[in-house]
Design an enzyme around this catalytic site. Structure first.
Site, PDB file in Angstrom:
ATOM      1  N   ALA A   1       0.830  -1.206   0.000  1.00  0.00           N
ATOM      2  CA  ALA A   1       0.000   0.000   0.000  1.00  0.00           C
ATOM      3  C   ALA A   1       0.864   1.255   0.000  1.00  0.00           C
ATOM      4  CB  ALA A   1      -0.936  -0.004   1.210  1.00  0.00           C
ATOM      5  N   ASP A   2       1.925   1.243   0.790  1.00  0.00           N
ATOM      6  CA  ASP A   2       2.839   2.391   0.807  1.00  0.00           C
ATOM      7  C   ASP A   2       3.502   2.577  -0.551  1.00  0.00           C
ATOM      8  OD1 ASP A   2       2.494   3.259   3.448  1.00  0.00           O
ATOM      9  OD2 ASP A   2       3.944   1.821   4.221  1.00  0.00           O
ATOM     10  N   LEU A   3       3.936   1.477  -1.151  1.00  0.00           N
ATOM     11  CA  LEU A   3       4.614   1.560  -2.442  1.00  0.00           C
ATOM     12  C   LEU A   3       3.677   2.088  -3.517  1.00  0.00           C
ATOM     13  CD1 LEU A   3       6.993   1.011  -4.330  1.00  0.00           C
ATOM     14  CD2 LEU A   3       6.215  -1.360  -4.501  1.00  0.00           C
TER      15      LEU A   3
END
Length: 409
Positions: A168-170
């Protein structure tokens, strides 16, 4: 060398992973990234180790190259004035404060637009700046779960599983980069900046692609297939004589060639398996036959044969194999950079291959407060003013080791 984003100045008020991933990529492309941390309270990833090199966090290094680092206390009026001076000169500001924090600091989008109409303000949050969840904190794991991604990831008889990396961060960092590049291009036409509102949940919902679209149009809840594919068969991992490989058959022609190499031609003529749709309906009967044939040779023997016959395949590598792979090495996916505290460190290369403005690592992941004096001098502060800001603890130019840095609360 002129780079793709040379001349673009980015103020990085973000921390942890999604925001720093975004700004690190912008830095790779040549933008001048000024990373802001507190004099005492810093980006948490500086404290996330092991793994580390002499107590310098490798997690921090992974997403903070090609940046300059300064310290500013945003809880002080003089600190806010420093930030406003930086924003007047900046093209982009990236932040991942909770919704409403920038407004409380007097740095909301309307205030920033008045200060610098050309400024692009990219906000990264868990849930965005609208909707009933806008004030809730968001983390990668939570976004993977809430988006439905985990419900389709994992083995059929196992538990819902998150990705092994911060997916999700990426994704959010990548979407933030795309939004900023689009806003910069729009500014070339309009002369105006804009607000980019990027969230972890939106990014993960977007990642559902065909699975999400399938549900929206049929109402059928997808199930977990593990390493198999819901609409392509055979498309999964298989055992060989020594270790596992992946076979990814995408059409009937590839399936026929696979059966020929496995010496099971009868399977490609069997009406249960002759077409892609039939193979989906009869995967339980097909997969054991393929698996049995694959056990007769080694992984390398099969991979060589499949590659020579244009059948998509590959090994399941551990990281030692990945970073010895001739393709990975040829594509320069390992980069070395000199770090002032620990010497030479290895970082992942950029996947962006630009022929005229190649991506390079110009700056090591910065130490805490490493460039504070340099940046303030560029803003017009003199040595006496900088010393005074130090005494008032508005800034801190002391380069601290990670082991002595408190964690943000």
């Amino acid at each position: 060398m002129t780079k793709a984003l040379s001349g673009i100045k980015v103020l990085d008020l973000s921390r942890v992973v999604a925001g720093p991933t975004c700004t690190s990529m912008l830095g790779d492309l040549g933008a001048d990234i000024i990373k802001v941390e507190g004099p005492e309270l810093v980006d948490e990833t500086r404290t996330w180790f092991p793994p580390d090199v002499e107590e310098i966090s490798l997690y921090f290094m992974a997403v903070n190259r090609n940046k300059r680092a300064i310290t500013v206390d945003l809880k002080t009026e003089k600190g806010i004035q420093i930030i406003k001076k930086l924003l007047k000169e900046a093209d982009v500001v990236v932040e991942n404060f909770k919704t409403g924090t920038m407004e409380r600091l007097g740095l909301g989008y309307e205030e920033l637009k008045a200060l610098n109409p050309k400024l692009i303000h990219c906000s990264i949050t868990g849930f965005g700046h609208t909707g009933p969840y806008k004030h809730l904190p968001g983390y990668d794991f939570i976004a993977q779960g809430m988006s439905g991604f985990m419900s389709v990831n994992g083995t059929p008889d196992g538990e819902p599983t998150k990705a092994g990396i911060a997916m999700a961060d990426l994704y959010t960092g990548l979407y933030a980069v795309i939004s900023i590049l689009a806003a910069l291009q729009a500014r070339n036409h309009t002369g105006r900046g804009q607000h980019c509102d990027i969230s972890l949940l939106d990014s993960m919902v977007s990642s559902l692609l065909n699975i999400g679209t399938g549900f929206l149009n049929t109402g059928n809840l997808p199930v977990r297939y593990g390493n198999q594919h819901p609409t392509l068969v055979p498309y999964q991992n298989f055992n060989t004589k020594d270790y596992e490989i992946i076979i990814a058959v995408g059409n009937d022609g590839q399936f026929e060639r696979l059966c020929s190499l496995l010496e099971v031609d009868e399977l490609s003529r069997d009406e249960r398996f002759a077409t892609a749709s039939a193979r989906i309906m009869n995967r339980e009967a097909l997969i054991p036959r393929i698996q049995e044939a694959l056990l007769t040779k080694t992984a390398d023997e099969w991979l060589t044969a499949f590659q020579e016959n244009n059948i998509p395949c590959g090994p399941i590598n551990t990281l030692d194999r990945v970073f010895e792979d001739k393709q990975v090495l040829e594509r320069q996916m390992i980069q070395e950079v000199e770090h002032p505290q620990v010497g030479m460190v290895k970082l992942l290369g950029s996947p962006l291959k630009l022929s005229d403005t190649p991506v390079t690592i110009e700056r090591h992941p910065p130490l805490h407060g490493e460039h504070t004096e340099e940046v303030l001098l560029e803003l017009g502060y003199d040595s006496q003013e900088i010393e005074s800001l130090m005494e008032e603890k508005v800034i801190n130019m002391k380069i601290a080791s990670s082991s002595s840095i408190p964690i943000n609360q």
